[in-house]
Design a protein around this motif. Sequence first.
Motif, short mmCIF file in Angstrom:
data_model
loop_
_atom_site.label_atom_id
_atom_site.label_comp_id
_atom_site.label_asym_id
_atom_site.label_seq_id
_atom_site.Cartn_x
_atom_site.Cartn_y
_atom_site.Cartn_z
N THR A 206 77.93 1.93 28.79
CA THR A 206 76.63 2.53 28.46
C THR A 206 75.60 2.24 29.54
OG1 THR A 206 77.10 2.29 26.09
CG2 THR A 206 74.79 2.61 26.73
N LYS A 209 76.32 4.29 32.69
CA LYS A 209 75.85 5.67 32.57
C LYS A 209 74.35 5.77 32.79
CE LYS A 209 79.48 7.22 29.36
NZ LYS A 209 79.76 7.70 27.99
N ALA A 210 73.62 4.81 32.24
CA ALA A 210 72.16 4.81 32.43
C ALA A 210 71.81 4.61 33.89
CB ALA A 210 71.53 3.72 31.56
N ALA A 213 72.55 7.86 35.86
CA ALA A 213 71.52 8.89 35.68
C ALA A 213 70.30 8.58 36.54
CB ALA A 213 71.13 8.99 34.21
N PRO A 219 68.45 13.52 33.99
CA PRO A 219 68.30 12.96 32.64
C PRO A 219 69.54 12.21 32.17
CG PRO A 219 67.46 15.20 32.73
CD PRO A 219 68.14 14.97 34.04
N THR A 220 70.72 12.77 32.44
CA THR A 220 71.98 12.11 32.11
C THR A 220 72.96 12.33 33.26
OG1 THR A 220 73.00 14.04 31.04
CG2 THR A 220 71.61 12.62 29.66
N LYS A 222 75.77 13.68 33.06
CA LYS A 222 76.40 15.00 32.91
C LYS A 222 75.63 16.07 33.68
CE LYS A 222 78.53 14.15 28.40
NZ LYS A 222 78.60 14.59 26.99
N ASP A 223 74.33 15.83 33.90
CA ASP A 223 73.50 16.81 34.59
C ASP A 223 73.57 16.69 36.11
OD1 ASP A 223 72.49 17.84 32.13
OD2 ASP A 223 71.13 16.13 32.01
#
Length: 262
Positions: A206, A209-210, A213, A219-220, A222-223
């Motif tokens: 977690t 991932k932060a 980004a 923002p994430t 995935k973007d």
Amino acid sequence: MRSALEPKIVRNKSELFRKNVKCARLNWGGLSKNSLYTLAELTDTYRFSVAAGHLQLLDGRWYITHSGLLQLAFRRRCGGIKTILKERLSDPVANRWVFKAVVYKYRDSKIFVGYGDADPSNVSTLVHGAEMRIAETRAVNRALRKAYGIGLCSVEELGSVSHFAGPARNHESSVPSRSSNGSSNGQPKLRDRLCVLIRQYNLDPTLVKAYAADFCETPTIKDASRDSVESFISHLATCAKENRDGLVCKLNSYAQPAEVKL
């Protein structure tokens, strides 16, 4: 005649399986019937825990991890593990190492032997420079898998994630999106590369991932574009290898403070 403890054992197994399914879906999304069946068998037979990092799902296939095998050996009261560097087969100049591992299931038991090798050509680029440790880990994993009858391959034994990339899932688009982090040219998926790195250095997914980004300024994760994610993975690998403690401190700065209810 059934033991009085049997109902409790059955409940504990069922509870562990439910936790494993929940954690697996959070980590990897939907699970196929075959994946669920295999997970049930692994949970029932070996009591592996997904949350504890004992299993990894890559391209729809389950892999055992080094920590999972060591935990199993501990629970089964393994008699001992010995590793031997095979100097004649190793080449320090080429960074090629070969180890032999011997597992004793209990004192004076017959031995189970496994060999492991590693060099820059058969390990992920994320762990170049750690070939000696990887070779020893692979040897121990193979010996433990033999000792406890586990046909499941360990994730550390994978030569490279790219060598084991499976076919694209049916629900995925055949045309990659602008910011796709997958792969359509035979290269390893960035997600899988990141998973291997997280497991290798025992990082919090977690928080990673932060951090990703923030690094990619999206923002994430995935973007983010594939190039941005690739740059982040290279950056993370370097930080983890050179100063893991410093990286952990950096990741902890992305932890969300717990809300205090009044």
